[in-house]
Enzyme design. Structure first.
Site, PDB file in Angstrom:
ATOM      1  N   HIS A 130      50.470  70.623  20.428  1.00 13.90           N
ATOM      2  CA  HIS A 130      49.859  71.789  19.805  1.00 13.90           C
ATOM      3  C   HIS A 130      50.005  71.730  18.282  1.00 13.90           C
ATOM      4  O   HIS A 130      49.611  72.641  17.572  1.00 13.90           O
ATOM      5  CB  HIS A 130      50.531  73.053  20.365  1.00 13.90           C
ATOM      6  N   HIS A 165      45.163  84.368  13.794  1.00 16.13           N
ATOM      7  CA  HIS A 165      45.832  83.202  14.366  1.00 16.13           C
ATOM      8  C   HIS A 165      47.084  82.814  13.585  1.00 16.13           C
ATOM      9  O   HIS A 165      47.731  81.818  13.882  1.00 16.13           O
ATOM     10  CB  HIS A 165      44.830  82.038  14.372  1.00 16.13           C
ATOM     11  N   ASP A 184      64.172  89.066   4.604  1.00 18.20           N
ATOM     12  CA  ASP A 184      64.792  89.462   3.331  1.00 18.20           C
ATOM     13  C   ASP A 184      64.089  88.883   2.107  1.00 18.20           C
ATOM     14  O   ASP A 184      64.655  88.896   1.001  1.00 18.20           O
ATOM     15  CB  ASP A 184      66.281  89.079   3.308  1.00 18.20           C
ATOM     16  N   LYS A 200      50.892  82.643  12.056  1.00 18.83           N
ATOM     17  CA  LYS A 200      52.265  82.777  12.546  1.00 18.83           C
ATOM     18  C   LYS A 200      53.189  82.759  11.336  1.00 18.83           C
ATOM     19  O   LYS A 200      53.441  81.697  10.748  1.00 18.83           O
ATOM     20  CB  LYS A 200      52.659  81.640  13.495  1.00 18.83           C
ATOM     21  N   LYS A 226      49.561  71.143  14.421  1.00 13.08           N
ATOM     22  CA  LYS A 226      48.388  71.173  13.527  1.00 13.08           C
ATOM     23  C   LYS A 226      48.828  70.608  12.176  1.00 13.08           C
ATOM     24  O   LYS A 226      49.262  71.356  11.289  1.00 13.08           O
ATOM     25  CB  LYS A 226      47.862  72.595  13.369  1.00 13.08           C
ATOM     26  N   ASP A 252      48.509  59.405   2.855  1.00 17.62           N
ATOM     27  CA  ASP A 252      49.096  58.399   1.957  1.00 17.62           C
ATOM     28  C   ASP A 252      50.605  58.533   1.771  1.00 17.62           C
ATOM     29  O   ASP A 252      51.154  57.995   0.808  1.00 17.62           O
ATOM     30  CB  ASP A 252      48.428  58.465   0.577  1.00 17.62           C
TER      31      ASP A 252
END
Length: 487
Positions: free
Chosen positions: A405, A228, A235, A230, A407, A412
């Protein structure tokens, strides 16, 4: 033997088989009780089909064995990377045994607490980084494509979903052009997440000299254990991580979802190496073209901006549930605010209880989920958990403007995490995930502004609304909650 006796023998055999399988689930798989009872329910009430469902979704022991070799190789790669850099090795040792946060302000205590916790996942704390963040897919992919076009040495991408649509083709075109120039291009994609991708989709890239590989797992585990992550590294200087996959829906251009709200970050600085070494370990597991650690792939890049950050990974290839453990520690250390955005909210008992205790301790806990989910089953399960938290004083919201979507977790105004892991059991234990943790108050407050702006696009889930839900809603919620812990 009569037909009746044959039928009774078959029924008896099925029953005995179920009992044996149930015993395996209870005594040998070392599951949490909620997961155990969920599987018992499936095995006893769906005798034959339940057996095959368990083979595909449920075998924890087989998952662990499959990835033992990868875990061992990853550790060797990681230790070699650290040992080859004397300055880094000294820093890692200091962070592993440091108590420098004691007696200092909350900001510094977070730094040292999390540095110590995440050393166990092979993630040391980096100090000098520059970060840009994206909430809009058009801006994120314009930036990524620009970095690809400016690449001089290599481009490494690792994405869960790579659509064969206009955006996917645009990315492939940019990668193929760079490969034709002699730039090393590697693309790693999840087998299951891209099962509908045309087989010749990467042909233009490979014809130009680039490479593409599927993250493989054995057939029984392909539905679970998905990569999952990404990640993009250009470079060894620029790195991306976050929630956006590659596809037109992530630009908000698919009618089913409408506007797509997500969070992604772009780094320059020390932390890019942590993203890159994760790509390297996943690529070497999936491809015969192994990448060896050297200065070409890990150049010394000096960033003058102070922004403490680290990359934390977890999944079937890690010993500990590192991202989940970090979420748990963040929640338990909170003193004022806990802000969470997640498309899927199905936490385990530990996270659920930590959120409940935080709210009962008069901490401002707020959670945003989508009002228009892509998976109704997950939405109903999410509602069952949120209903419990409402009683403790947690403020819950549904995002109405398209699909959220993102996440993210903010604590604080001091520490934040942005990445691929949802607040659910699947991300905690089944999927391969990667999150960036950020410990700079100025940056965290900037990210929190996105959360408060999202609240303007939300409808609050009040106790009155929740208690008035229909009987059919309650039934779907109860059923979804029952099977949600199945691992």
């Amino acid at each position: 033997m009569s037909t009746l006796n044959i039928v009774l023998s078959i029924i008896t055999a099925v029953f005995v088989g179920n009992v044996i399988l149930a015993a395996i689930v209870v005594f040998f798989e070392r599951r949490n009780p909620a997961s155990t009872w969920a599987w018992m329910f499936v095995l006893f009430f769906i005798p034959v089909l339940g057996f095959f469902i368990y083979l595909v979704f449920g075998r924890n022991s087989s998952k662990q064995k499959v990835f033992e070799e990868k875990t061992a190789n990853d550790k060797k790669t990681l230790f070699k990377y650290v040992d080859d850099d004397e300055e880094l090795a000294e820093r890692v040792v200091m962070q592993a045994f440091s108590n420098d946060g004691i007696g200092l302000g909350k900001e510094y205590k977070y730094l040292y607490d999390f540095a110590t916790l995440n050393i166990n996942s092979g993630s040391w704390l980096t100090y000098y980084n520059k970060m840009e963040h994206f909430t809009d897919g058009v801006q994120k992919f314009d930036s990524l494509i620009s970095d690809i076009e400016n690449a001089k040495h290599f481009v490494h991408l690792e994405y869960y979903i790579f659509r064969g649509d206009e955006l996917g083709k645009r990315i492939i075109d940019a990668l193929a052009d760079k490969a034709a120039e002699g730039v090393e291009v590697r693309v790693l994609y999840d087998y299951m997440g891209n099962r509908t991708l045309p087989k010749n989709f990467f042909k233009r890239l490979t014809d130009a000299g680039g490479q593409a590989a599927a993250f493989p797992v054995p057939p029984f585990l392909r539905i679970n254990c998905r990569n999952h992550r990404k990640i993009a590294v250009i470079d060894g200087v620029v790195g991306y991580v976050g929630g956006f996959n590659i596809g037109m829906e992530y630009l908000g251009m698919v009618k089913r979802f409408g506007f797509w709200r997500d969070t992604h970050v772009r780094f320059e600085g020390e932390v890019v190496a942590q993203l890159h070494i994760r790509f390297l370990m996943d690529w070497n597991y999936s491809s015969n073209d192994r990448i060896e650690k050297n200065s070409y792939y890990f150049p010394k890049y000096k960033c003058k901006e102070y922004l403490p950050a680290q990359i934390v990974c977890s999944g079937p290839d890690t010993q500990w549930r590192n991202v989940k453990n970090s979420y748990f520690k963040m929640i338990n250390e909170a003193e004022k605010t806990i802000l969470i955005e997640t498309p899927y909210f199905s936490p385990d008992d530990g996270i659920l209880e930590a959120l409940r205790v935080a709210a009962l301790s008069d901490i401002d806990v707020r959670i945003i989920i989508p009002a228009h989910p892509d998976h109704p089953f997950v939405y109903w399960a999410s509602m069952s958990y949120l209903g419990e938290l409402l009683e403790a004083g947690v403020k819950c919201y549904q995002y109405e403007t398209g699909f959220i979507h993102s996440k993210t977790v903010y604590i604080d105004g001091i520490v934040a995490t942005v990445g691929t892991a949802n607040m659910d059991i699947r991300s905690f234990g089944l999927n391969f995930e990667v999150n960036a943790f950020i410990y700079d108050p100025k940056t965290v407050r900037m990210l929190e502004e996105d959360f408060y702006n999202d609240l303007k696009e939300c409808t609050e889930i009040t106790k009155e609304w929740y208690y008035a839900r229909s009987r059919s809603f309650r039934f779907k919620e109860a059923l979804s909650r029952l099977v949600s812990p199945m691992l």
